[in-house]
Design a protein around this motif. Structure first.
Motif, short mmCIF file in Angstrom:
data_model
loop_
_atom_site.label_atom_id
_atom_site.label_comp_id
_atom_site.label_asym_id
_atom_site.label_seq_id
_atom_site.Cartn_x
_atom_site.Cartn_y
_atom_site.Cartn_z
N MET A 131 -3.40 6.84 -4.66
CA MET A 131 -3.44 7.13 -3.23
C MET A 131 -4.59 6.37 -2.55
N ILE A 132 -5.74 6.36 -3.19
CA ILE A 132 -6.89 5.65 -2.62
C ILE A 132 -6.64 4.14 -2.62
N GLY A 181 0.81 -1.22 0.00
CA GLY A 181 0.00 0.00 0.00
C GLY A 181 0.84 1.26 0.00
N ILE A 182 1.88 1.27 0.82
CA ILE A 182 2.76 2.45 0.86
C ILE A 182 3.50 2.60 -0.47
N PHE A 204 -4.22 3.35 0.12
CA PHE A 204 -4.92 3.47 1.40
C PHE A 204 -5.79 2.26 1.66
N MET A 247 1.15 4.09 -3.00
CA MET A 247 0.98 5.53 -2.76
C MET A 247 2.23 6.30 -3.19
N VAL A 305 -3.62 -0.54 2.93
CA VAL A 305 -3.24 -0.35 4.33
C VAL A 305 -4.42 -0.64 5.26
N ILE A 306 -5.61 -0.22 4.88
CA ILE A 306 -6.80 -0.51 5.70
C ILE A 306 -7.08 -2.02 5.70
#
Length: 119
Positions: free
Chosen positions: A44-45, A23-24, A48, A27, A51-52
């Motif tokens: 970015m979404i 995820g990072i 994110f 992004m 990561v969620i």
């Protein structure tokens, strides 16, 4: 007995950690598209969401970890958690089983599947 892989709980935690890094990374890739706000926003979404999702996996394995059976490893003597019929020690990778029928058999993670025939 040769073991294959590592403890199931640690394997799932490793998967969750990899979701964070993926995820990072996604992004970070989005930063290179600062000239295109739509692509940057999408990356970015998407990062994110990874990561969620990692947080969800960590929560899920934490809930499973609280209800696992704790046993003492016969090899190293440390308390470890066994998830399923067969698993390996978290510390020394000793094969462990909760099923008396599998005692002494070669370690195989397929014993945890419902479709596996024990005969």
């Amino acid at each position: 007995m040769a073991t294959k892989g590592m403890n199931k709980i640690n394997r799932i935690r490793t998967f969750a950690l990899s979701l964070v890094f993926i995820g990072i990374f996604i992004m970070y890739i989005g930063l290179f598209f600062d000239s295109s706000p739509i692509i940057m926003t999408i990356t970015m979404i998407l990062g994110f969401i990874f990561v969620i999702a990692s947080s969800g996996v960590y929560f899920w394995i934490g809930m499973i970890s609280t209800s696992t059976v704790k046993v003492e490893c016969p090899n190293c003597g440390k308390i470890t958690k066994v998830l399923g019929k067969v698993d390996v020690c978290m510390y020394c990778d000793e094969p462990l089983t909760m099923d008396p029928e599998l005692e002494g058999k070669e370690f195989d993670p397929k014993y945890n599947r419902k479709s596996h025939n024990n005969t």
